[in-house]
Write an enzyme that holds these catalytic residues in place. Sequence first.
Site, mmCIF file in Angstrom:
data_model
loop_
_atom_site.group_PDB
_atom_site.id
_atom_site.type_symbol
_atom_site.label_atom_id
_atom_site.label_comp_id
_atom_site.label_asym_id
_atom_site.label_seq_id
_atom_site.Cartn_x
_atom_site.Cartn_y
_atom_site.Cartn_z
ATOM 1 N N ASN A 3 4.968 12.474 13.793
ATOM 2 C CA ASN A 3 5.767 12.697 14.994
ATOM 3 C C ASN A 3 6.986 13.550 14.644
ATOM 4 O O ASN A 3 7.567 13.440 13.560
ATOM 5 C CB ASN A 3 6.146 11.399 15.714
ATOM 6 C CG ASN A 3 6.817 10.355 14.852
ATOM 7 O OD1 ASN A 3 6.649 10.336 13.640
ATOM 8 N ND2 ASN A 3 7.575 9.488 15.473
ATOM 9 N N GLU A 59 10.496 14.733 16.428
ATOM 10 C CA GLU A 59 11.378 14.445 17.569
ATOM 11 C C GLU A 59 12.335 15.602 17.844
ATOM 12 O O GLU A 59 12.415 16.572 17.085
ATOM 13 C CB GLU A 59 12.110 13.130 17.316
ATOM 14 C CG GLU A 59 11.112 11.982 17.168
ATOM 15 C CD GLU A 59 11.760 10.612 17.133
ATOM 16 O OE1 GLU A 59 12.972 10.501 16.848
ATOM 17 O OE2 GLU A 59 11.024 9.638 17.394
ATOM 18 N N GLU A 89 -0.327 12.107 16.545
ATOM 19 C CA GLU A 89 -1.734 12.406 16.867
ATOM 20 C C GLU A 89 -1.874 13.829 17.392
ATOM 21 O O GLU A 89 -2.791 14.569 17.019
ATOM 22 C CB GLU A 89 -2.253 11.439 17.935
ATOM 23 C CG GLU A 89 -2.202 9.985 17.535
ATOM 24 C CD GLU A 89 -0.899 9.290 17.918
ATOM 25 O OE1 GLU A 89 0.191 9.878 17.701
ATOM 26 O OE2 GLU A 89 -0.967 8.167 18.426
ATOM 27 N N CYS A 95 -0.424 6.650 22.359
ATOM 28 C CA CYS A 95 0.131 6.671 23.709
ATOM 29 C C CYS A 95 -0.871 7.322 24.677
ATOM 30 O O CYS A 95 -1.874 7.923 24.263
ATOM 31 C CB CYS A 95 1.467 7.410 23.738
ATOM 32 S SG CYS A 95 1.322 9.204 23.788
HETATM 33 N N1 THU Z 1 4.765 8.092 18.789
HETATM 34 C C1 THU Z 1 3.710 8.708 18.164
HETATM 35 O O1 THU Z 1 3.891 9.560 17.295
HETATM 36 N N2 THU Z 1 2.451 8.359 18.550
HETATM 37 C C2 THU Z 1 2.163 7.459 19.531
HETATM 38 O O2 THU Z 1 1.017 7.362 19.967
HETATM 39 C C3 THU Z 1 3.232 6.594 20.052
HETATM 40 C C4 THU Z 1 4.616 7.107 19.833
HETATM 41 C C5 THU Z 1 6.116 8.479 18.407
HETATM 42 C C6 THU Z 1 6.832 9.258 19.467
HETATM 43 C C7 THU Z 1 8.275 9.016 19.093
HETATM 44 O O3 THU Z 1 8.657 9.983 18.111
HETATM 45 C C8 THU Z 1 8.260 7.632 18.460
HETATM 46 O O4 THU Z 1 6.900 7.359 18.142
HETATM 47 C C9 THU Z 1 8.797 6.541 19.365
HETATM 48 O O5 THU Z 1 8.173 6.567 20.587
#
Ligand code: THU
Length: 139
Positions: free
Chosen positions: A43, A45, A56, A92
Amino acid sequence: MTDRENLIKEAFEAQKRAYTPYSHFQVGAALLCGDGEIFGGCNIENASYGACNCAERTAIFRAVYEEKRDFKAIAIVGKPEDAADFSYCAPCGICRQVMAEFCDPETFEIILPRSTEDYKVYKLKDLLPLSFTAESMEE
Ligand code: THU
């Protein structure tokens, strides 16, 4: 080491690359292509929170850019940066929808590990039933 265990190991490696100055929740993903190649993703941000990208999607978009279209499985791991242990980290809704664009819902495996030995396996069809796809727009 089995294919699943190897993919899980790659997801843990990817998780170390997470860029998470806001949530401090670090996610890694490893995507297995039909030809055996694996793409990692983390991830990433952003100060504008809506611009955050999940692990993902980082993995899938990297693979699609490399002209891959055939995907077999994805392993996803995540935890707060100061947590010792991993709990099951489900994808998600947006990531499930992106999987539905490219992956066979009947066969694509979503692997949710807490460790290389402790993991759950789901089929995409079970995590995103009645999905909206290109066929949904056909007459
Ligand atoms: N996040 C993911 O990378 N994958 C998911 O399926 C759920 C959430 C990340 C997004 C964000 O950077 C952090 O987790 C908190 O939501």
